[in-house]
Write an enzyme that holds these catalytic residues in place. Structure first.
Site, PDB file in Angstrom:
ATOM      1  N   ASN A  62      -1.173   1.400   5.906  1.00  0.00           N
ATOM      2  CA  ASN A  62      -0.409   0.644   5.255  1.00  0.00           C
ATOM      3  C   ASN A  62       0.149  -0.464   6.770  1.00  0.00           C
ATOM      4  O   ASN A  62       0.621   0.283   7.362  1.00  0.00           O
ATOM      5  CB  ASN A  62       0.984   1.114   4.549  1.00  0.00           C
ATOM      6  CG  ASN A  62       1.876   0.397   4.185  1.00  0.00           C
ATOM      7  OD1 ASN A  62       1.612  -0.937   3.689  1.00  0.00           O
ATOM      8  ND2 ASN A  62       3.121   0.843   3.763  1.00  0.00           N
ATOM      9  N   GLY A  63       0.213  -1.739   6.256  1.00  0.00           N
ATOM     10  CA  GLY A  63       0.440  -2.454   7.240  1.00  0.00           C
ATOM     11  C   GLY A  63      -0.627  -3.712   7.628  1.00  0.00           C
ATOM     12  O   GLY A  63      -1.653  -3.679   6.951  1.00  0.00           O
TER      13      GLY A  63
ATOM     14  N   CYS B  34       0.840  -1.271   0.059  1.00  0.00           N
ATOM     15  CA  CYS B  34      -0.008  -0.028  -0.081  1.00  0.00           C
ATOM     16  C   CYS B  34       0.800   1.303   0.122  1.00  0.00           C
ATOM     17  O   CYS B  34       1.847   1.378   0.545  1.00  0.00           O
ATOM     18  CB  CYS B  34      -0.934   0.036   1.251  1.00  0.00           C
ATOM     19  SG  CYS B  34      -1.834  -1.483   1.506  1.00  0.00           S
TER      20      CYS B  34
ATOM     21  N   GLU C 168      19.790 -15.410  -9.540  1.00  0.00           N
ATOM     22  CA  GLU C 168      19.470 -13.949  -9.672  1.00  0.00           C
ATOM     23  C   GLU C 168      18.768 -13.898 -11.114  1.00  0.00           C
ATOM     24  O   GLU C 168      17.658 -13.260 -11.495  1.00  0.00           O
ATOM     25  CB  GLU C 168      20.493 -13.020  -9.407  1.00  0.00           C
ATOM     26  CG  GLU C 168      20.122 -11.624  -9.755  1.00  0.00           C
ATOM     27  CD  GLU C 168      18.917 -11.002  -8.823  1.00  0.00           C
ATOM     28  OE1 GLU C 168      18.190 -11.713  -7.952  1.00  0.00           O
ATOM     29  OE2 GLU C 168      18.315  -9.945  -9.259  1.00  0.00           O
TER      30      GLU C 168
ATOM     31  N   LYS D  50      14.880 -12.992 -12.016  1.00  0.00           N
ATOM     32  CA  LYS D  50      14.558 -11.698 -12.600  1.00  0.00           C
ATOM     33  C   LYS D  50      13.626 -12.281 -13.718  1.00  0.00           C
ATOM     34  O   LYS D  50      12.487 -11.547 -14.112  1.00  0.00           O
ATOM     35  CB  LYS D  50      16.012 -11.210 -13.333  1.00  0.00           C
ATOM     36  CG  LYS D  50      15.983  -9.719 -13.558  1.00  0.00           C
ATOM     37  CD  LYS D  50      16.548  -9.000 -12.369  1.00  0.00           C
ATOM     38  CE  LYS D  50      15.567  -9.360 -10.954  1.00  0.00           C
ATOM     39  NZ  LYS D  50      16.041  -8.420  -9.696  1.00  0.00           N
TER      40      LYS D  50
ATOM     41  N   LYS E  14       6.932  -3.602  -4.787  1.00  0.00           N
ATOM     42  CA  LYS E  14       8.281  -3.168  -4.473  1.00  0.00           C
ATOM     43  C   LYS E  14       8.634  -3.098  -3.415  1.00  0.00           C
ATOM     44  O   LYS E  14       9.882  -3.739  -3.246  1.00  0.00           O
ATOM     45  CB  LYS E  14       8.663  -1.725  -4.992  1.00  0.00           C
ATOM     46  CG  LYS E  14       9.987  -1.220  -4.766  1.00  0.00           C
ATOM     47  CD  LYS E  14      10.839  -1.882  -5.957  1.00  0.00           C
ATOM     48  CE  LYS E  14      12.266  -1.374  -5.859  1.00  0.00           C
ATOM     49  NZ  LYS E  14      13.029  -2.414  -6.434  1.00  0.00           N
TER      50      LYS E  14
ATOM     51  N   TRP F  99      -3.084  -2.376  -1.722  1.00  0.00           N
ATOM     52  CA  TRP F  99      -2.566  -3.810  -2.243  1.00  0.00           C
ATOM     53  C   TRP F  99      -3.034  -4.769  -1.391  1.00  0.00           C
ATOM     54  O   TRP F  99      -2.663  -4.949  -0.113  1.00  0.00           O
ATOM     55  CB  TRP F  99      -0.916  -4.030  -2.060  1.00  0.00           C
ATOM     56  CG  TRP F  99      -0.527  -4.866  -3.056  1.00  0.00           C
ATOM     57  CD1 TRP F  99       0.017  -5.131  -4.220  1.00  0.00           C
ATOM     58  CD2 TRP F  99       0.373  -6.131  -2.161  1.00  0.00           C
ATOM     59  NE1 TRP F  99       0.653  -6.190  -4.594  1.00  0.00           N
ATOM     60  CE2 TRP F  99       0.916  -6.543  -3.374  1.00  0.00           C
ATOM     61  CE3 TRP F  99       0.817  -6.349  -0.981  1.00  0.00           C
ATOM     62  CZ2 TRP F  99       1.744  -7.861  -3.337  1.00  0.00           C
ATOM     63  CZ3 TRP F  99       1.625  -7.821  -0.955  1.00  0.00           C
ATOM     64  CH2 TRP F  99       1.951  -8.332  -1.985  1.00  0.00           C
TER      65      TRP F  99
ATOM     66  N   ARG G 175       4.743   0.582  -6.031  1.00  0.00           N
ATOM     67  CA  ARG G 175       4.591  -0.496  -5.026  1.00  0.00           C
ATOM     68  C   ARG G 175       3.685  -1.490  -5.430  1.00  0.00           C
ATOM     69  O   ARG G 175       3.472  -2.635  -4.502  1.00  0.00           O
ATOM     70  CB  ARG G 175       4.221   0.403  -3.628  1.00  0.00           C
ATOM     71  CG  ARG G 175       5.234   1.259  -3.545  1.00  0.00           C
ATOM     72  CD  ARG G 175       4.776   2.351  -2.384  1.00  0.00           C
ATOM     73  NE  ARG G 175       4.465   1.988  -1.000  1.00  0.00           N
ATOM     74  CZ  ARG G 175       5.221   2.047  -0.126  1.00  0.00           C
ATOM     75  NH1 ARG G 175       6.463   2.493  -0.403  1.00  0.00           N
ATOM     76  NH2 ARG G 175       5.047   1.531   1.027  1.00  0.00           N
TER      77      ARG G 175
ATOM     78  N   HIS H  41      20.664 -35.367 -10.054  1.00  0.00           N
ATOM     79  CA  HIS H  41      19.826 -35.749  -9.158  1.00  0.00           C
ATOM     80  C   HIS H  41      18.519 -35.571  -9.081  1.00  0.00           C
ATOM     81  O   HIS H  41      17.820 -35.525  -8.295  1.00  0.00           O
ATOM     82  CB  HIS H  41      20.636 -35.171  -7.697  1.00  0.00           C
ATOM     83  CG  HIS H  41      22.042 -35.421  -7.520  1.00  0.00           C
ATOM     84  ND1 HIS H  41      22.602 -36.744  -7.155  1.00  0.00           N
ATOM     85  CD2 HIS H  41      22.990 -34.616  -7.598  1.00  0.00           C
ATOM     86  CE1 HIS H  41      23.641 -36.569  -6.927  1.00  0.00           C
ATOM     87  NE2 HIS H  41      24.060 -35.528  -7.288  1.00  0.00           N
TER      88      HIS H  41
ATOM     89  N   GLU I 259       9.956 -13.400 -12.660  1.00  0.00           N
ATOM     90  CA  GLU I 259       9.218 -12.351 -12.093  1.00  0.00           C
ATOM     91  C   GLU I 259       8.587 -11.401 -13.107  1.00  0.00           C
ATOM     92  O   GLU I 259       7.478 -10.752 -12.861  1.00  0.00           O
ATOM     93  CB  GLU I 259       9.927 -11.626 -10.899  1.00  0.00           C
ATOM     94  CG  GLU I 259      10.802 -10.675 -11.354  1.00  0.00           C
ATOM     95  CD  GLU I 259      11.456  -9.891  -9.997  1.00  0.00           C
ATOM     96  OE1 GLU I 259      10.565  -9.423  -9.124  1.00  0.00           O
ATOM     97  OE2 GLU I 259      12.885  -9.693 -10.014  1.00  0.00           O
TER      98      GLU I 259
HETATM   99  C1  F6R Z   1      13.452  -9.091  -7.126  1.00  0.00           C
HETATM  100  C2  F6R Z   1      13.289  -8.188  -5.822  1.00  0.00           C
HETATM  101  C3  F6R Z   1      12.810  -8.855  -4.552  1.00  0.00           C
HETATM  102  C4  F6R Z   1      13.619  -7.949  -3.634  1.00  0.00           C
HETATM  103  C5  F6R Z   1      13.202  -8.337  -2.123  1.00  0.00           C
HETATM  104  C6  F6R Z   1      13.775  -7.818  -1.009  1.00  0.00           C
HETATM  105  O1  F6R Z   1      13.592  -8.228  -8.171  1.00  0.00           O
HETATM  106  O2  F6R Z   1      13.255  -6.890  -5.858  1.00  0.00           O
HETATM  107  O3  F6R Z   1      13.084 -10.111  -4.658  1.00  0.00           O
HETATM  108  O4  F6R Z   1      15.129  -7.973  -3.657  1.00  0.00           O
HETATM  109  O5  F6R Z   1      11.815  -8.030  -2.032  1.00  0.00           O
HETATM  110  O6  F6R Z   1      13.653  -6.564  -0.854  1.00  0.00           O
HETATM  111  P1  F6R Z   1      14.382  -5.593  -0.176  1.00  0.00           P
HETATM  112  O7  F6R Z   1      15.886  -5.534  -0.810  1.00  0.00           O
HETATM  113  O8  F6R Z   1      13.885  -4.306  -0.302  1.00  0.00           O
HETATM  114  O9  F6R Z   1      14.578  -6.038   1.318  1.00  0.00           O
END
Ligand code: F6R
Length: 648
Positions: free
Chosen positions: A141-142, A2, A521, A525, A643, A115, A27, A544, A528
């Site tokens: 938010n929360g 949110c 990673e 990427k 985000k 959200w 976000r 395995h 997602e």
């Molecule tokens: C993937 C991504 C997430 C963040 C994760 C941690 O692209 O951005 O996996 O890395 O949510 O977020 P932070 O770094 O803000 O704790």
């Protein structure tokens, strides 16, 4: 997650709220709403307050709620009341409903992008929520953890609920406790609720005033000579001010158009300091790129340079900002790293790097696991929490768990003044600037740079590397930005390749050691933002079980930069190729034997093996970006993702 915005000042609030909410779109959200105070001295005395208050047909999502007596629509801003407009879906629906904010006059208001957590995405569940007797409006938010119990109790007392949200309990509680003193009512609510919250609150009989409070969810206050703001994050108000204060945990704030007052939970006024955010608006906007993600990929050379160069002088790493002496560093017997998502992959890289450079054992945990596993740790363990936002709920909880157990915590954080930054014993800031795209790129690269610096500093303090080795490593670290630039110059080759695979169903990544961490990673990427199923494996694990998934035409990306593991990885690539896989090799210039097995090869500049992850990740980011683009997807805002994950 949110997003919250609030404004009280000498301009119409609704357009400012909508603008701020737009900046918080990254976000992730499913609905949005605003509440604007109508009437009262503050509103009528303000610039533009006399604008005609033309109301269209009432809808379920648009209502005027007043201070006491039942009312329909308030005209002319004389009777104190609150007008609330909400819409499901994109912000543009709310814009259309309010004629870009023009049809909701008033100079004090709060806004929210939701959200969904409790209750489906819908108009009735979207914020602002309000109390039945129409005195209070709230954005949140929360998560209120004990909301069900409070809801049951309030229902018995005669309060009626219209939404399925936890937030509505706060609106009713405020209403119950409010007897003319907002700070007192808020403080009583703080004692009554459990969980996390950032709240923006309007009281109908106090037009021109915004109240805010937070516990474990981020919220900032901004001030300017045109008025004052609250927001979940800096970009929301950057256009209007850079003079901000990150509200300390468990503090209440009262804002009027000219004043800001802070109170602790005991209702005593406290002093807080404001700081200047040096991000500019440009840095939080797309600046000519099609997407924030691409812009941020291109910002990596600068972000890495900004993170690395201030910490290196005359060939030495300077870790003074950690507030740890050389003796303190030398005493560290073990490192426990915790993070989520991409930041967790940084920790995986750190494990290889720190263990090789400083010979300090490193354990890596997902923050969501660490916080509940009652960890056994040695006395001189340093806990390192890595987080871009500094607000990730699990990472923050892991930090608190570690502190509770008596360990020193170092935060590697991007957002200045965020919760993790404030609560950690030491902070090492990554200077990536604002990262808007949900998929992290530049913050990830700066986190890698940060762990390299930490590994070198620790290695030196422990006497595991000498001055010459330190100089060699720091010199190469300073060259990394230029090497990343060279990879970016070749983006067309990656784009061309990505277009061929944008309709894949499954894509696998394999690597060993540091290259395995990069593969994780690359795979995250890709999945997602492209929604293509993808997994990364330590290549030795293929036999395995996983190799049974390989079939004709499936893309396998093999990352191989380490000399001692190169031949082994090549063998794994041969194995998958002989079972029909199409193989993309990612390696360093010079490793041309990759072409004997790979169908297509992407080369990155040579660097010291320990830094290779900083280079191999760049083509993998571009691959994910162009595959998602080829599928016509919303790259910056992938479905179901936010985000900043400030709830568990
Ligand atoms: C993937 C991504 C997430 C963040 C994760 C941690 O692209 O951005 O996996 O890395 O949510 O977020 P932070 O770094 O803000 O704790």
């Amino acid at each position: 997650m949110c997003g919250i915005v609030g404004f009280t000042g000498r301009h119409q609030a609704a357009p400012i709220l909508l603008d701020g909410l737009e900046k918080l779109e990254y976000r992730g959200y499913d609905s949005a709403g605003i509440a604007v105070a109508q009437g009262g001295a503050a509103a009528s005395g303000a610039e533009g307050a006399g604008a005609a208050s033309v109301r269209g047909a009432q809808s379920v999502s648009r209502q005027t709620v007043g201070a006491g007596q039942p009312k329909g629509v308030s005209e002319g801003g004389t009777e104190p009341s609150i007008e609330i407009v909400k819409a499901k879906g994109r912000l543009k629906v709310l814009r259309e409903m309010t004629d870009d904010g023009r049809s909701v006059p008033g100079t004090c208001g709060i806004g929210h992008t939701r959200w969904a957590t409790h209750g489906e995405p819908s108009v009735v569940n979207s914020h602002p929520h309000y109390a039945k007797n129409k005195r209070v409006a709230v954005v949140h938010n929360g998560i209120i953890e004990n909301y069900q119990e409070i809801r049951d109790r309030l229902t018995k007392e005669g309060f009626s609920f219209i939404s399925a949200t936890d937030t509505e309990t706060v609106a009713h509680l405020l209403d119950k406790y409010y007897a003319g003193n907002p700070i007192e009512a808020i403080s009583r609510v703080m004692f009554r609720v459990r969980g996390s919250y950032a709240l923006g609150i309007l009281f109908a009989d106090r037009p021109g005033e915004i109240y805010a409070v937070r516990k474990d969810s981020p919220l900032i206050v901004g001030r300017s000579d045109q008025g004052n703001f609250i927001a979940s994050d800096v970009p929301a108000i950057l256009r209007y001010t850079r003079d901000v204060c990150f509200i300390p945990n468990l503090e209440i704030v009262k804002l009027t158009d000219r004043e800001i007052h802070f109170y602790n939970v005991d209702q005593e006024e406290v002093e807080e300091t404001f700081s200047q955010v040096n991000w500019d608006t440009e840095a939080a906007e797309k600046g000519g790129f099609a997407h924030f993600m691409l812009k941020e990929i291109y910002e990596q050379p600068k972000a890495v340079r900004d993170t690395v160069s201030p910490r290196i002088s005359e060939g030495h790493v300077n870790l003074e900002e950690l507030g740890m002496s050389q003796e303190d560093l030398a005493k560290v017997s073990r490192i426990q790293m915790v993070a989520c998502g991409s930041a967790y992959h940084v920790c995986m890289t750190a494990k290889y790097m720190v263990e090789q450079t400083a010979r300090v054992p490193v354990d890596v945990d997902l923050a969501s696991e660490f916080r509940y596993r009652n960890p056994v740790m040695e006395k001189d363990t340093l806990v390192v929490v890595v987080s871009q936002s500094g607000e990730t709920a699990d990472s923050l909880a892991a930090l608190r768990e570690a502190k509770k157990l008596g360990y020193r915590v170092l935060g590697i954080v991007n957002v200045v003044g965020s919760s993790i930054a404030r609560e950690a014993d030491s902070v090492f800031y990554t200077w990536a600037g604002p990262e808007i795209s949900v998929a992290t790129t530049k913050a990830y690269s700066t986190q890698l740079a940060a762990v390299y610096l930490l590994a070198i500093g620790l290695g030196r303090a422990k006497g595991m590397i000498d001055g010459a080795a330190e100089e060699e490593m720091t010199a190469e670290l300073l060259r990394l930005p230029e090497k990343i630039e060279r990879i970016l110059e070749e983006k067309e080759r990656i784009q061309w390749f990505a277009n061929k695979f944008s309709h894949s169903k499954d894509i696998f990544f394999i690597g060993r050691g540091l290259d395995y961490a990069s593969s994780l990673e690359g795979s995250l990427k890709l999945k997602e933002i492209s929604y293509i199923h993808s997994e990364a494996y330590a290549a030795g694990e293929l036999k395995h079980g996983t190799i049974s998934l390989i079939e004709d035409g499936i893309l396998v990306v093999g990352v191989a930069t380490q000399k001692s593991l190169f031949e082994k990885l090549i063998s794994n690539m041969v194995e998958v190729k002989s079972r029909g896989a199409y193989v993309l090799g990612v390696t360093s210039y010079g490793n041309y034997s990759m072409e004997d097995v790979a169908n297509y090869t992407i080369y990155v500049p040579k660097t010291m093996e320990c830094f290779a992850a900083s280079l191999t990740v760049v083509p993998l980011q571009l691959l994910a970006y162009y595959v998602a683009l080829g599928k016509g997807l919303d790259v910056d805002k992938p479905r179901n993702l936010a985000k900043s994950v400030t709830v568990e």
